[in-house]
Design a protein around this motif. Sequence first.
Motif, PDB file in Angstrom:
ATOM      1  N   UNK A  37      -2.189   4.986   5.991  1.00  0.00           N
ATOM      2  CA  UNK A  37      -1.599   4.234   4.886  1.00  0.00           C
ATOM      3  C   UNK A  37      -2.734   3.467   4.212  1.00  0.00           C
ATOM      4  N   UNK A  38      -3.289   4.016   3.143  1.00  0.00           N
ATOM      5  CA  UNK A  38      -4.377   3.330   2.449  1.00  0.00           C
ATOM      6  C   UNK A  38      -3.901   1.976   1.893  1.00  0.00           C
ATOM      7  N   UNK A  39      -4.688   0.949   2.140  1.00  0.00           N
ATOM      8  CA  UNK A  39      -4.299  -0.389   1.703  1.00  0.00           C
ATOM      9  C   UNK A  39      -4.245  -0.500   0.180  1.00  0.00           C
ATOM     10  N   UNK A  40      -5.084   0.241  -0.513  1.00  0.00           N
ATOM     11  CA  UNK A  40      -5.015   0.253  -1.977  1.00  0.00           C
ATOM     12  C   UNK A  40      -3.644   0.751  -2.423  1.00  0.00           C
ATOM     13  N   UNK A  41      -3.183   1.818  -1.806  1.00  0.00           N
ATOM     14  CA  UNK A  41      -1.871   2.368  -2.173  1.00  0.00           C
ATOM     15  C   UNK A  41      -0.745   1.429  -1.745  1.00  0.00           C
ATOM     16  N   UNK A  42      -0.883   0.768  -0.605  1.00  0.00           N
ATOM     17  CA  UNK A  42       0.123  -0.202  -0.172  1.00  0.00           C
ATOM     18  C   UNK A  42       0.268  -1.325  -1.197  1.00  0.00           C
ATOM     19  N   UNK A  43      -0.845  -1.827  -1.690  1.00  0.00           N
ATOM     20  CA  UNK A  43      -0.791  -2.875  -2.727  1.00  0.00           C
ATOM     21  C   UNK A  43      -0.109  -2.352  -3.988  1.00  0.00           C
ATOM     22  N   UNK A  44      -0.419  -1.105  -4.366  1.00  0.00           N
ATOM     23  CA  UNK A  44       0.215  -0.513  -5.547  1.00  0.00           C
ATOM     24  C   UNK A  44       1.722  -0.377  -5.358  1.00  0.00           C
ATOM     25  N   UNK A  45       2.139   0.094  -4.194  1.00  0.00           N
ATOM     26  CA  UNK A  45       3.571   0.263  -3.922  1.00  0.00           C
ATOM     27  C   UNK A  45       4.274  -1.094  -3.990  1.00  0.00           C
ATOM     28  N   UNK A  46       3.689  -2.103  -3.373  1.00  0.00           N
ATOM     29  CA  UNK A  46       4.299  -3.441  -3.394  1.00  0.00           C
ATOM     30  C   UNK A  46       4.437  -3.946  -4.828  1.00  0.00           C
ATOM     31  N   UNK A  47       3.415  -3.722  -5.631  1.00  0.00           N
ATOM     32  CA  UNK A  47       3.460  -4.132  -7.037  1.00  0.00           C
ATOM     33  C   UNK A  47       4.532  -3.347  -7.789  1.00  0.00           C
ATOM     34  N   UNK A  48       4.603  -2.038  -7.552  1.00  0.00           N
ATOM     35  CA  UNK A  48       5.630  -1.200  -8.190  1.00  0.00           C
ATOM     36  C   UNK A  48       7.045  -1.654  -7.823  1.00  0.00           C
ATOM     37  N   UNK A  49       7.192  -2.222  -6.632  1.00  0.00           N
ATOM     38  CA  UNK A  49       8.493  -2.726  -6.183  1.00  0.00           C
ATOM     39  C   UNK A  49       8.784  -4.134  -6.708  1.00  0.00           C
ATOM     40  N   UNK A  50       7.848  -4.664  -7.503  1.00  0.00           N
ATOM     41  CA  UNK A  50       8.082  -5.949  -8.154  1.00  0.00           C
ATOM     42  C   UNK A  50       7.438  -7.155  -7.510  1.00  0.00           C
ATOM     43  N   UNK A  51       6.632  -6.961  -6.489  1.00  0.00           N
ATOM     44  CA  UNK A  51       5.991  -8.086  -5.814  1.00  0.00           C
ATOM     45  C   UNK A  51       4.855  -8.653  -6.659  1.00  0.00           C
TER      46      UNK A  51
END
Length: 175
Positions: free
Chosen positions: A19-33
């Motif tokens: 689970x790349x941390x860059x992608x985790x940050x992107x997913x969280x942002x996409x979910x509205x965080x």
Amino acid sequence: MPASRIVLIRAVNVGGTKLPMVRLRQIATELGADDVSTYIASGNLLCTPPGDPTEFDRALEQAISAEFGYFREVISRTPDEIAAALAAFAFGDAAHGHLYFLTGTPNAAAADEFCARDFGNGERLAVIGRDLHIDYRNGAGATKLTPKLIERALGVTGTGRNLRTSSTLVERART
């Protein structure tokens, strides 16, 4: 602005589960965080989720599962909750102390029985609320205390972080 939640993802970037941390940050942002950041590559996310944090946790689980093809529990706490768990750590300043953040509060009798067991490596255990406190007195590397065993005994799963990482997450979330 400080992050309002420390989001912990169980068992990523170990044993081939990437689970790349860059992608985790992107997913969280996409979910509205908002206020999104990560700390080390072991599934530690700091953010301010939109709306209900529990709903955000479930949405993050689903997004990770959909994109990466595996399911991992997402458990979040406020910085104050983790700070309180650190302050209440049952074994003082244990060199190999860990907090294992649970998905729920286990049955008291099951917790007492579990904590009284001998796992053969000198571990000391205490359940306080939704957290399992572990002192791996001889180090975590040789323990027979596994996530599956914890889940079977307590009826809930979780994810562990050592005391230093837990403390750093609280500091980072607050700044």
